[in-house]
Motif scaffolding. Sequence first.
Motif, PDB file in Angstrom:
ATOM      1  N   PRO A 282       0.805  -1.228   0.000  1.00  0.00           N
ATOM      2  CA  PRO A 282       0.000   0.000   0.000  1.00  0.00           C
ATOM      3  C   PRO A 282       0.835   1.273   0.000  1.00  0.00           C
ATOM      4  CG  PRO A 282      -0.920  -1.588   1.530  1.00  0.00           C
ATOM      5  CD  PRO A 282       0.398  -2.155   1.056  1.00  0.00           C
ATOM      6  N   LEU A 283       1.979   1.256   0.674  1.00  0.00           N
ATOM      7  CA  LEU A 283       2.836   2.441   0.699  1.00  0.00           C
ATOM      8  C   LEU A 283       3.356   2.762  -0.699  1.00  0.00           C
ATOM      9  CD1 LEU A 283       4.404   4.639   2.216  1.00  0.00           C
ATOM     10  CD2 LEU A 283       6.216   2.954   2.611  1.00  0.00           C
ATOM     11  N   LEU A 284       3.893   1.761  -1.384  1.00  0.00           N
ATOM     12  CA  LEU A 284       4.425   1.993  -2.723  1.00  0.00           C
ATOM     13  C   LEU A 284       3.313   2.383  -3.697  1.00  0.00           C
ATOM     14  CD1 LEU A 284       7.002  -0.933  -2.956  1.00  0.00           C
ATOM     15  CD2 LEU A 284       7.465   1.485  -2.510  1.00  0.00           C
ATOM     16  N   GLY A 285       2.154   1.723  -3.588  1.00  0.00           N
ATOM     17  CA  GLY A 285       1.034   2.054  -4.462  1.00  0.00           C
ATOM     18  C   GLY A 285       0.528   3.461  -4.255  1.00  0.00           C
ATOM     19  N   SER A 286       0.570   3.936  -3.014  1.00  0.00           N
ATOM     20  CA  SER A 286       0.132   5.307  -2.720  1.00  0.00           C
ATOM     21  C   SER A 286       1.129   6.334  -3.254  1.00  0.00           C
ATOM     22  CB  SER A 286      -0.030   5.478  -1.201  1.00  0.00           C
ATOM     23  OG  SER A 286      -0.965   4.573  -0.673  1.00  0.00           O
ATOM     24  N   LEU A 287       2.410   6.062  -3.029  1.00  0.00           N
ATOM     25  CA  LEU A 287       3.434   7.019  -3.438  1.00  0.00           C
ATOM     26  C   LEU A 287       3.480   7.189  -4.952  1.00  0.00           C
ATOM     27  CD1 LEU A 287       6.367   6.034  -1.034  1.00  0.00           C
ATOM     28  CD2 LEU A 287       4.951   8.101  -0.923  1.00  0.00           C
ATOM     29  N   ILE A 288       3.159   6.133  -5.679  1.00  0.00           N
ATOM     30  CA  ILE A 288       3.305   6.203  -7.136  1.00  0.00           C
ATOM     31  C   ILE A 288       2.048   6.732  -7.816  1.00  0.00           C
ATOM     32  CG2 ILE A 288       2.470   3.919  -7.859  1.00  0.00           C
ATOM     33  CD1 ILE A 288       5.159   3.748  -9.496  1.00  0.00           C
ATOM     34  N   ARG A 289       0.935   6.883  -7.071  1.00  0.00           N
ATOM     35  CA  ARG A 289      -0.291   7.362  -7.720  1.00  0.00           C
ATOM     36  C   ARG A 289      -0.097   8.723  -8.394  1.00  0.00           C
ATOM     37  NH1 ARG A 289      -6.569   6.711  -6.042  1.00  0.00           N
ATOM     38  NH2 ARG A 289      -7.407   8.079  -7.648  1.00  0.00           N
ATOM     39  N   PRO A 290       0.535   9.726  -7.761  1.00  0.00           N
ATOM     40  CA  PRO A 290       0.758  10.986  -8.482  1.00  0.00           C
ATOM     41  C   PRO A 290       1.581  10.810  -9.754  1.00  0.00           C
ATOM     42  CG  PRO A 290       1.143  11.270  -6.131  1.00  0.00           C
ATOM     43  CD  PRO A 290       1.008   9.802  -6.370  1.00  0.00           C
ATOM     44  N   VAL A 291       2.484   9.832  -9.764  1.00  0.00           N
ATOM     45  CA  VAL A 291       3.271   9.570 -10.963  1.00  0.00           C
ATOM     46  C   VAL A 291       2.358   9.104 -12.095  1.00  0.00           C
ATOM     47  CG1 VAL A 291       5.140   8.189 -11.953  1.00  0.00           C
ATOM     48  CG2 VAL A 291       5.309   9.019  -9.594  1.00  0.00           C
TER      49      VAL A 291
END
Length: 456
Positions: A282-291
């Motif tokens: 979930p952390l990685l998926g959240s961080l990459i959403r703006p990308v």
Amino acid sequence: MTGTTAPHRGGRWIEQWDPEDETFWKETGERTARRNLLYSVLSEHIGFSIWSLWSVMVLFMGPAYGIDPAGKFFLIATATLVGALVRVPYTFAVARFGGRNWTVFSALMLLAPTVAALVVMEPGTSYGTFLLVAALTGVGGGNFASSMTNINAFFPLRKKGWALGLNAGGGNIGVPVVQLAGLLVIATAGATHPRLLLGAYIPLIVLAAVLAAARMDNLAPVRNDTGAVREALKDAHTWIMSFLYIGTFGSFIGYSFAFGLVLQTQFGRTPLQAASLTFVGPLLGSLIRPVGGALADRFGGARITLGTFVAMAAATGVVVFASGRSSLPVFLVGFVALFVLSGLGNGSTYKMIPGIFQAKALARGMSGEAAAAYGRRLSGASMGLIGAVGALGGLGINLVFREAFLSSGSGTAAFVTFLGFYALCCAVTWAVYLRRPAAATVPAVGVEAKPQLTSV
């Protein structure tokens, strides 16, 4: 409006707002929009933490609670369902009460499920009581819809992918943060002290409400438009994008809620071992959403979305292989990849929504501000509906997991089902938004290169 200031009236209401006016945007609008974005992210972040609370609470529920894995999957599915359903009224609440006012109210609403869980979280509590309290946490899921509708109105079309991606990504991070907090409690105090985690969130909820009241604004031009809602409901693109959002956000939230329980049930991990792994995806998926949103701004949302679904299907194939052979390292690689890819897809699909409706306006002969206004009107009406249907994908994932573990004790059959669904998402994305027939096309989805969008 061509002026350089945003006229206000009492109660932090902004009377005029035109982010497409470049002079206004540079001199006043951008600063105001970014300030509202910051405090919107904070409130939505805590909302996601409370919505996903039971993905952590089930890790504290040892044998003394007398609840089997199927019962635990149903608890988190209940939270997912309510969170999806309340997104619809939360979407329209922004125009009825004001974005700032509703952010304050919706933040304070998070106290209800948090305090309720604090009271009942102990062995001996009935399963029905746990179900009721899990359902209350669904109000945290509604925060996403109102926050995205509010922020969508603040930013110009050329900035929406970035702004909506950052707003949603900052909110999504609430999932791994509460899971990390749960890990900290389990590692230091043990798996019998869930109230420490719950108590820590009460002052944070109050802080989010106070900051929203002090620093956010209401936009007077944002009004509920029943005609736009009816038009969005009748538009096939609303339901096509809802289907695609099931594949991206439904995957993200469904896997986020289920990951720790899958590790415990299928791979025999202890609560501490499961909690130490659960937050990573979930952390990685959240961080990459703006990308994902930024890539969609640059290359087109449909292209990024299609690529995402192709890669999600491949990652699911890895998970099926690992699940069948009980290989935890390979399973983790595939599962974390699914989180990252779903985060990318979340950003790209939400970028597509305003672009699709503005493209339809251009196809009807509108131009300039008229086309932009039509796009804002229809995308604002459809976003809550799309977000609600997409969140139901999380419910579906947890119910499919529940059935798979009930019937076979393994999640393999569930992952095979998800693989077939991603293949269908690939076909729909290509057929509707990337296939280019000789006729029946309109300009597409808010990118400089102006590819074609197949009309539906």
